[in-house]
Design a protein around this motif. Structure first.
Motif, PDB file in Angstrom:
ATOM      1  N   UNK A   1       0.827  -1.207   0.000  1.00  0.00           N
ATOM      2  CA  UNK A   1       0.000   0.000   0.000  1.00  0.00           C
ATOM      3  C   UNK A   1       0.868   1.267   0.000  1.00  0.00           C
ATOM      4  N   UNK A   2       1.968   1.225   0.743  1.00  0.00           N
ATOM      5  CA  UNK A   2       2.851   2.390   0.827  1.00  0.00           C
ATOM      6  C   UNK A   2       3.443   2.743  -0.533  1.00  0.00           C
ATOM      7  N   UNK A   3       3.992   1.725  -1.198  1.00  0.00           N
ATOM      8  CA  UNK A   3       4.625   1.961  -2.507  1.00  0.00           C
ATOM      9  C   UNK A   3       3.579   2.415  -3.535  1.00  0.00           C
ATOM     10  N   UNK A   4       2.424   1.738  -3.534  1.00  0.00           N
ATOM     11  CA  UNK A   4       1.379   2.079  -4.508  1.00  0.00           C
ATOM     12  C   UNK A   4       0.883   3.508  -4.283  1.00  0.00           C
ATOM     13  N   UNK A   5       0.686   3.886  -3.021  1.00  0.00           N
ATOM     14  CA  UNK A   5       0.194   5.235  -2.736  1.00  0.00           C
ATOM     15  C   UNK A   5       1.214   6.290  -3.131  1.00  0.00           C
ATOM     16  N   UNK A   6       2.498   5.998  -2.867  1.00  0.00           N
ATOM     17  CA  UNK A   6       3.552   6.953  -3.242  1.00  0.00           C
ATOM     18  C   UNK A   6       3.582   7.107  -4.772  1.00  0.00           C
ATOM     19  N   UNK A   7       3.535   5.972  -5.483  1.00  0.00           N
ATOM     20  CA  UNK A   7       3.519   6.033  -6.963  1.00  0.00           C
ATOM     21  C   UNK A   7       2.265   6.762  -7.432  1.00  0.00           C
ATOM     22  N   UNK A   8       1.142   6.509  -6.737  1.00  0.00           N
ATOM     23  CA  UNK A   8      -0.125   7.140  -7.112  1.00  0.00           C
ATOM     24  C   UNK A   8      -0.049   8.657  -6.980  1.00  0.00           C
ATOM     25  N   UNK A   9       0.511   9.114  -5.857  1.00  0.00           N
ATOM     26  CA  UNK A   9       0.628  10.567  -5.655  1.00  0.00           C
ATOM     27  C   UNK A   9       1.553  11.194  -6.699  1.00  0.00           C
ATOM     28  N   UNK A  10       2.663  10.500  -6.987  1.00  0.00           N
ATOM     29  CA  UNK A  10       3.594  11.011  -8.003  1.00  0.00           C
ATOM     30  C   UNK A  10       2.926  11.031  -9.373  1.00  0.00           C
ATOM     31  N   UNK A  11       2.111  10.003  -9.633  1.00  0.00           N
ATOM     32  CA  UNK A  11       1.398   9.934 -10.918  1.00  0.00           C
ATOM     33  C   UNK A  11       0.453  11.142 -11.062  1.00  0.00           C
ATOM     34  N   UNK A  12      -0.279  11.463  -9.982  1.00  0.00           N
ATOM     35  CA  UNK A  12      -1.212  12.598 -10.047  1.00  0.00           C
ATOM     36  C   UNK A  12      -0.442  13.905 -10.251  1.00  0.00           C
ATOM     37  N   UNK A  13       0.714  13.998  -9.603  1.00  0.00           N
ATOM     38  CA  UNK A  13       1.545  15.195  -9.796  1.00  0.00           C
ATOM     39  C   UNK A  13       2.028  15.265 -11.253  1.00  0.00           C
ATOM     40  N   UNK A  14       2.446  14.110 -11.804  1.00  0.00           N
ATOM     41  CA  UNK A  14       2.915  14.061 -13.204  1.00  0.00           C
ATOM     42  C   UNK A  14       1.785  14.450 -14.155  1.00  0.00           C
ATOM     43  N   UNK A  15       0.570  13.993 -13.839  1.00  0.00           N
ATOM     44  CA  UNK A  15      -0.574  14.317 -14.709  1.00  0.00           C
ATOM     45  C   UNK A  15      -0.911  15.809 -14.670  1.00  0.00           C
ATOM     46  N   UNK A  16      -0.768  16.405 -13.476  1.00  0.00           N
ATOM     47  CA  UNK A  16      -1.014  17.848 -13.368  1.00  0.00           C
ATOM     48  C   UNK A  16       0.029  18.614 -14.194  1.00  0.00           C
ATOM     49  N   UNK A  17       1.282  18.167 -14.104  1.00  0.00           N
ATOM     50  CA  UNK A  17       2.353  18.821 -14.879  1.00  0.00           C
ATOM     51  C   UNK A  17       2.111  18.607 -16.376  1.00  0.00           C
ATOM     52  N   UNK A  18       1.644  17.407 -16.724  1.00  0.00           N
ATOM     53  CA  UNK A  18       1.339  17.105 -18.136  1.00  0.00           C
ATOM     54  C   UNK A  18       0.258  18.055 -18.645  1.00  0.00           C
ATOM     55  N   UNK A  19      -0.808  18.188 -17.838  1.00  0.00           N
ATOM     56  CA  UNK A  19      -1.935  19.037 -18.246  1.00  0.00           C
ATOM     57  C   UNK A  19      -1.485  20.494 -18.414  1.00  0.00           C
ATOM     58  N   UNK A  20      -0.750  20.990 -17.422  1.00  0.00           N
ATOM     59  CA  UNK A  20      -0.289  22.380 -17.475  1.00  0.00           C
ATOM     60  C   UNK A  20       0.710  22.584 -18.608  1.00  0.00           C
ATOM     61  N   UNK A  21       1.619  21.601 -18.785  1.00  0.00           N
ATOM     62  CA  UNK A  21       2.613  21.691 -19.856  1.00  0.00           C
ATOM     63  C   UNK A  21       1.948  21.676 -21.222  1.00  0.00           C
ATOM     64  N   UNK A  22       1.019  20.754 -21.416  1.00  0.00           N
ATOM     65  CA  UNK A  22       0.329  20.630 -22.707  1.00  0.00           C
ATOM     66  C   UNK A  22      -0.470  21.896 -23.006  1.00  0.00           C
ATOM     67  N   UNK A  23      -1.042  22.517 -21.960  1.00  0.00           N
ATOM     68  CA  UNK A  23      -1.811  23.754 -22.160  1.00  0.00           C
ATOM     69  C   UNK A  23      -0.921  24.857 -22.718  1.00  0.00           C
ATOM     70  N   UNK A  24       0.383  24.770 -22.400  1.00  0.00           N
ATOM     71  CA  UNK A  24       1.318  25.798 -22.903  1.00  0.00           C
ATOM     72  C   UNK A  24       1.852  25.437 -24.285  1.00  0.00           C
ATOM     73  N   UNK A  25       2.347  24.173 -24.441  1.00  0.00           N
ATOM     74  CA  UNK A  25       2.866  23.745 -25.752  1.00  0.00           C
ATOM     75  C   UNK A  25       2.967  22.215 -25.770  1.00  0.00           C
ATOM     76  N   UNK A  26       2.882  21.590 -26.955  1.00  0.00           N
ATOM     77  CA  UNK A  26       2.979  20.121 -27.021  1.00  0.00           C
ATOM     78  C   UNK A  26       4.316  19.622 -26.475  1.00  0.00           C
ATOM     79  N   UNK A  27       5.383  20.361 -26.694  1.00  0.00           N
ATOM     80  CA  UNK A  27       6.711  19.949 -26.232  1.00  0.00           C
ATOM     81  C   UNK A  27       6.748  19.819 -24.701  1.00  0.00           C
ATOM     82  N   UNK A  28       6.093  20.761 -24.020  1.00  0.00           N
ATOM     83  CA  UNK A  28       6.171  20.786 -22.559  1.00  0.00           C
ATOM     84  C   UNK A  28       5.375  19.673 -21.882  1.00  0.00           C
ATOM     85  N   UNK A  29       4.636  18.905 -22.669  1.00  0.00           N
ATOM     86  CA  UNK A  29       3.888  17.796 -22.071  1.00  0.00           C
ATOM     87  C   UNK A  29       4.741  16.542 -21.965  1.00  0.00           C
ATOM     88  N   UNK A  30       5.866  16.505 -22.733  1.00  0.00           N
ATOM     89  CA  UNK A  30       6.566  15.232 -22.922  1.00  0.00           C
ATOM     90  C   UNK A  30       7.211  14.664 -21.658  1.00  0.00           C
TER      91      UNK A  30
END
Ligand SMILES: CC/C=C\C/C=C\C[C@@H]1O[C@H]1/C=C/C=C/C=C\C/C=C\CCC(=O)O
Ligand SMILES: N[C@@H](CCC(=O)N[C@@H](CS)C(=O)NCC(=O)O)C(=O)O
Length: 164
Positions: A76-105
């Motif tokens: 549960x610990x490892x999965x939750x940590x990966x889960x939180x990092x995944x949500x952070x990565x998705x937020x960065x993806x969304x914000x990056x993509x909103x600016x330019x396709x390159x910044x989503x990568x």
């Protein structure tokens, strides 16, 4: 019984709130760029926000499934940590993509890596349970036995104390 999975539940709720946030961003982009449903095309700025939300929601069911599988069958610990990092990565993806396709990568690669870690640990966890239940083979017990054996062989032989 359910209380033990509270951390996974909290990460799931956070993920749902993030999905709601992405939807609201698309609604606001539709208003801003006057793209009324059912149209899905318009200025590039709108289309990037639209695609970012669509891609994030496409992977959300996979994310929830592997988060819980990995958390219940592996750790549960490892999965939750990966889960939180995944949500952070998705937020960065969304914000990056909103600016330019390159910044989503970069966040896209990171989120994919986390998803594959969660899938890998899910498979491993389920496999270990199958081995234990159907082949009566407790790999973890063998593994920890082996570790104890190796540790034991590294230690100097103990000298028996003469009880006084
Ligand atoms: C656990 C995942 C389960 C199912 C999905 C299966 C496959 C999808 C791959 O995991 C996802 C990985 C995506 C990685 C993408 C990397 C780069 C994108 C490639 C090119 C982009 C170049 C550009 O558009 O500029
Ligand atoms: N909906 C995806 C389907 C294909 C897919 O899932 N591709 C991965 C990359 S290999 C992805 O996460 N694509 C989103 C993106 O490139 O931003 C797309 O439009 O690209």
């Amino acid at each position: 019984m359910f209380e033990e999975t509270a951390v996974l539940a909290a990460v799931t709720i956070l993920g749902i709130l993030q999905q709601a946030h992405f939807c609201l961003q698309v609604i606001s982009a539709r208003r801003k760029f006057s793209v009324r449903p059912p149209a899905t095309s318009g200025p590039a700025e709108f289309e990037r926000v639209f695609r970012a939300q669509a891609n994030c929601s496409e992977y959300f069911p996979i994310f929830v499934a592997v988060l819980w599988l990995s958390g219940l069958f592996f750790s549960q610990g490892l999965a939750s940590a990966c889960g939180l990092l995944y949500l952070y990565a998705r937020l960065s993806y969304f914000r990056g993509y909103s600016r330019s396709p390159q910044q989503r990568l970069l966040p896209l690669y990171f989120s994919a890596l986390l998803l594959w870690i969660l899938l890998g640990t899910s498979c491993l966890g389920v496999l270990l349970v199958f081995l234990r239940l159907y082949l009566k083979l407790d790999v973890l017990e063998h593994f920890s036995g082996l570790l104890t054996l190796l540790k034991g062989s590294e230690e100097p032989p103990s000298v028996a104390q003469d009880p006084k």
